[in-house]
Design a protein around this motif. Structure first.
Motif, PDB file in Angstrom:
ATOM      1  N   VAL A   1       0.778  -1.273   0.051  1.00  0.00           N
ATOM      2  CA  VAL A   1       0.010  -0.064   0.019  1.00  0.00           C
ATOM      3  C   VAL A   1       1.002   1.164  -0.330  1.00  0.00           C
ATOM      4  CG1 VAL A   1      -2.055  -0.947   0.969  1.00  0.00           C
ATOM      5  CG2 VAL A   1      -0.392   0.101   2.408  1.00  0.00           C
TER       6      VAL A   1
ATOM      7  N   MET B   1      -7.205  14.140   1.556  1.00  0.00           N
ATOM      8  CA  MET B   1      -6.988  13.121   2.617  1.00  0.00           C
ATOM      9  C   MET B   1      -7.308  11.638   1.989  1.00  0.00           C
ATOM     10  SD  MET B   1      -5.562  14.508   5.084  1.00  0.00           S
ATOM     11  CE  MET B   1      -5.330  13.199   6.526  1.00  0.00           C
TER      12      MET B   1
ATOM     13  N   LYS C   1      -8.558   8.402   0.795  1.00  0.00           N
ATOM     14  CA  LYS C   1      -9.450   7.435   1.494  1.00  0.00           C
ATOM     15  C   LYS C   1      -9.186   6.167   0.667  1.00  0.00           C
ATOM     16  CE  LYS C   1     -13.011  10.135  -0.418  1.00  0.00           C
ATOM     17  NZ  LYS C   1     -12.495  11.732  -0.712  1.00  0.00           N
ATOM     18  N   GLY C   2      -9.769   5.187   1.378  1.00  0.00           N
ATOM     19  CA  GLY C   2      -9.880   3.697   0.617  1.00  0.00           C
ATOM     20  C   GLY C   2     -10.287   3.893  -0.746  1.00  0.00           C
ATOM     21  N   GLY C   3      -9.730   3.321  -1.607  1.00  0.00           N
ATOM     22  CA  GLY C   3     -10.181   3.232  -2.949  1.00  0.00           C
ATOM     23  C   GLY C   3      -9.472   4.334  -3.866  1.00  0.00           C
TER      24      GLY C   3
ATOM     25  N   LEU D   1      -1.474   5.938  -0.131  1.00  0.00           N
ATOM     26  CA  LEU D   1      -1.448   5.436   1.409  1.00  0.00           C
ATOM     27  C   LEU D   1      -2.679   5.973   2.024  1.00  0.00           C
ATOM     28  CD1 LEU D   1       0.004   3.785   3.313  1.00  0.00           C
ATOM     29  CD2 LEU D   1       1.493   5.685   4.064  1.00  0.00           C
ATOM     30  N   ILE D   2      -3.373   5.514   2.654  1.00  0.00           N
ATOM     31  CA  ILE D   2      -4.634   5.891   3.330  1.00  0.00           C
ATOM     32  C   ILE D   2      -4.357   6.805   4.479  1.00  0.00           C
ATOM     33  CG2 ILE D   2      -4.942   3.884   5.059  1.00  0.00           C
ATOM     34  CD1 ILE D   2      -7.978   4.080   3.940  1.00  0.00           C
ATOM     35  N   GLY D   3      -5.015   8.004   4.293  1.00  0.00           N
ATOM     36  CA  GLY D   3      -4.908   8.952   5.372  1.00  0.00           C
ATOM     37  C   GLY D   3      -3.874   9.962   5.210  1.00  0.00           C
TER      38      GLY D   3
ATOM     39  N   ARG E   1     -11.539   9.396   9.937  1.00  0.00           N
ATOM     40  CA  ARG E   1     -11.463  10.302   8.800  1.00  0.00           C
ATOM     41  C   ARG E   1     -12.475  10.361   8.009  1.00  0.00           C
ATOM     42  NH1 ARG E   1      -6.001   8.324   8.980  1.00  0.00           N
ATOM     43  NH2 ARG E   1      -6.991   6.611   7.656  1.00  0.00           N
TER      44      ARG E   1
ATOM     45  N   PHE F   1     -13.592  13.759   6.433  1.00  0.00           N
ATOM     46  CA  PHE F   1     -13.116  14.164   4.966  1.00  0.00           C
ATOM     47  C   PHE F   1     -14.022  13.289   4.150  1.00  0.00           C
ATOM     48  CE2 PHE F   1      -9.367  14.492   7.799  1.00  0.00           C
ATOM     49  CZ  PHE F   1      -9.212  15.964   7.540  1.00  0.00           C
TER      50      PHE F   1
ATOM     51  N   PHE G   1     -15.864   9.095   3.263  1.00  0.00           N
ATOM     52  CA  PHE G   1     -15.428   7.685   3.344  1.00  0.00           C
ATOM     53  C   PHE G   1     -14.796   7.088   2.477  1.00  0.00           C
ATOM     54  CE2 PHE G   1     -18.065   7.204   7.191  1.00  0.00           C
ATOM     55  CZ  PHE G   1     -17.214   6.352   7.933  1.00  0.00           C
ATOM     56  N   GLY G   2     -15.261   7.126   1.096  1.00  0.00           N
ATOM     57  CA  GLY G   2     -14.763   6.514  -0.075  1.00  0.00           C
ATOM     58  C   GLY G   2     -14.768   4.988   0.281  1.00  0.00           C
ATOM     59  N   ALA G   3     -14.066   4.079  -0.344  1.00  0.00           N
ATOM     60  CA  ALA G   3     -14.194   2.729  -0.090  1.00  0.00           C
ATOM     61  C   ALA G   3     -13.961   2.294   1.378  1.00  0.00           C
ATOM     62  CB  ALA G   3     -13.136   1.832  -0.964  1.00  0.00           C
ATOM     63  N   GLY G   4     -13.437   3.179   2.283  1.00  0.00           N
ATOM     64  CA  GLY G   4     -13.031   2.939   3.417  1.00  0.00           C
ATOM     65  C   GLY G   4     -14.381   2.588   4.448  1.00  0.00           C
TER      66      GLY G   4
END
Lengths: 276, 266
Positions: free
Chosen positions: A36, A89, A91-93, A97-99, B154, B158, B160-163
């Motif tokens: 990642v 920031m 995000k997942g997807g 690197l997340i965050g 986050r 900010f 979620f997205g896929a999170g």
């Protein structure tokens, strides 16, 4: 006796199991973490330290992104509401690197605020204030090196001979980071090519040129420094430049031994009579 | 009303804190800005997550003073006062796992013997240490790349997205997998706070004389092994794994449980 043997066997078995499962978890976890962090095509905020160290240092607090979002100049003149900030920031997807904070110039470029709100708030040292400060310690956004703009000359219409200087005009360091080089257009015999040339020593990588570019997909775009820059190495020195010689002061001689060199000198093998 | 007092207080605290973080980004209201990783209270007081800080330090990176001071402040607060209160009073994942746990009880999933017990509660301490080792090996804060806690926080601040999938995964795991699986077995952040808060002053106190052994407290408690003294001895819950959520106090009809201050002088 048999009982204590059983106990010992059980103890050894469960210990082995715990250690084994921990090792399994550790391997999976390390592999995942290592994957990642491999996202080289990402632009970081001004003052960001080298990408590899940045990924280590960033504590993912988002204070830079919040400062960017809430800067005084981020107000839409028509509606009076806050616009979308430059820094996002991950995000997942997002496949970064997340965050961690990053920006995409074609969404929102960096407007190079003179007070650089995003850098002094960084608590961890991932954004280095000294790298965007001048000798007297004042913040100087022109020192930022978020990336480097690169021109793809085959899709840049200025290179076709069509008059366009959108990137040159959009550049906050007008006439410094992008300069126009003039060449005679031999095809028409009476026009000039006005070619945008990016200067590494001034370009901050803000991306205003990229969003200003008129082609369908920008012909000028910002790439991270690690990706956009080459390196001449110690073998080549500008002999006419005293400063450049300092660059190789600590260079180490590198000797390579190949099969051929073992057999003797180059002239030796040329005179050995064998044909290659 | 009496039996949801602390539950309500906790939800108000959790949502209030999340709202302050959210408002700092969206409205520029700088009371509490940043995220758990590192925050600023009133634009001056730094706060930082101790486990995140440890992970970054494990990589060998020398962190800025703000983070180190912030982590010290947080550690000191939970060490002296709060115990493991972060988990039940601040962490947003607590709302997700509490919901999963509540549904579990409503659907009677525990009685149907579908509680997979293949993970021990001590696993979290192994994961906590492992996270530091992996951080040192890979060179990034290893738990932070998958932490549902900061991903959810986050996400709220900010987007979620896929999170969101990580949060759903935790919910499903706690609902259909292991009872209190995430918070009570795996979470290395909870493990860190368990160790930090072991000696804290605020504790749940049990009165054996008043107890009628209805065991309601043990049913709702997410770490019910800490309630080993119920109907046995009048002592405080001193196990560091108690999250000070106060749910046991809420459900107790006999006033046999209450918050108290640990007295070290006695």
């Amino acid at each position: 006796m048999a009982d204590s043997n059983n106990n010992r066997r059980k103890f050894i078995a469960t210990t082995l199991q715990s250690v084994g499962l921990t090792a399994l978890g550790g391997l999976l976890w390390s592999g995942y973490s290592d994957e990642v962090k491999a996202s080289p095509l990402v632009l970081r905020p001004p003052g960001a330290i080298k990408e590899d160290d940045f990924l280590t240092a960033c504590i993912k607090c988002g204070l830079c992104a919040e400062a960017c979002q809430n800067r005084d100049t981020n107000i839409d003149r028509k509606t009076g509401l806050a616009k979308e900030g430059t820094l996002k920031m991950a995000k997942g997807g997002d496949h970064k690197l997340i965050g961690t904070p990053y920006f995409i110039p074609t969404d929102v470029p960096c407007y190079m605020c003179e007070d650089i709100p995003c850098v002094p708030v960084c608590p961890s040292g991932a954004l280095n204030q000294a790298s965007v400060s001048n000798e007297s310690g004042e913040l100087d956004i022109n020192k930022a090196r978020m990336g480097l703009a690169v021109v793809h000359k085959e899709s840049c219409i200025a290179f076709w001979g069509i008059q366009c200087d959108a990137c040159y005009r959009a550049c906050p360091l007008l006439g410094e980071a992008i300069t126009i080089e003039m060449h005679r257009n031999e095809r028409t015999g009476k026009h000039t090519f006005m070619l945008p040339i990016v200067n590494d020593n001034a370009c901050t990588g803000c991306g205003l040129c990229e969003i200003a570019c008129v082609t369908e997909k920008p012909a000028i775009f910002v790439l991270p420094n690690e990706v956009s820059k080459g390196k001449a190495g110690d073998h080549y020195v500008k002999g006419w430049d005293k400063n450049d010689e300092k660059r190789i002061e600590n260079a180490e001689a590198e000797e390579t031994t190949t099969e051929l060199s073992k057999e003797g000198t180059a002239s030796g093998y040329l005179n050995s009579g064998e044909l290659y | 009303m009496k039996n949801i007092k602390y539950l309500l207080l906790r939800r108000v605290t959790q949502i209030g804190i999340l709202f302050l973080y959210f408002a700092a980004n969206v409205y520029g209201l700088n009371i509490l800005s940043g995220t758990f990783g590192s925050s600023l209270l009133f634009e001056t007081i730094p706060l930082a997550d101790p486990y995140t800080t440890l992970q970054v330090l494990a990589t060998g990176f020398v962190l800025g003073a703000d983070v180190l001071i912030g982590a010290a402040i947080i550690t000191l607060f939970y060490f002296v006062v709060g115990g493991r209160a972060f988990c039940s009073w601040v962490c947003p994942i607590n709302m997700v796992t509490d919901l999963a746990n509540w549904l579990r009880r409503k659907l009677k999933l525990d009685k149907e013997e579908v509680n997979y017990r293949f993970i021990k509660r001590s696993a979290r301490y192994w994961i906590m240490v492992l996270g530091l080792i992996v951080s040192a090996v890979v060179g990034i804060a290893a738990f932070e790349v998958l932490s549902p806690i900061t991903i959810m926080q986050r996400g709220i601040i900010f987007g979620f997205g896929a999170g969101i999938s990580v949060v759903i995964a935790i919910f499903l795991f706690d609902l259909f997998g292991v009872r209190n699986g995430w918070c009570g077995h795996l979470c290395p952040l909870g493990a860190t706070y368990s160790l930090i808060g072991k000696a804290s002053l605020i504790r749940v106190d049990h009165d054996h004389e008043a107890c009628t052994a209805c065991m309601k407290c043990k049913v709702v408690c997410p770490e019910n092994h800490v309630l080993h003294m119920i109907n046995k001895k009048s002592i405080m819950v001193t196990d560091g794994e108690c999250t000070n959520c106060g749910r046991c106090i809420d459900v107790c009809d006999d006033d046999a449980l209450k918050f108290n201050i640990r007295n070290y002088l006695k």
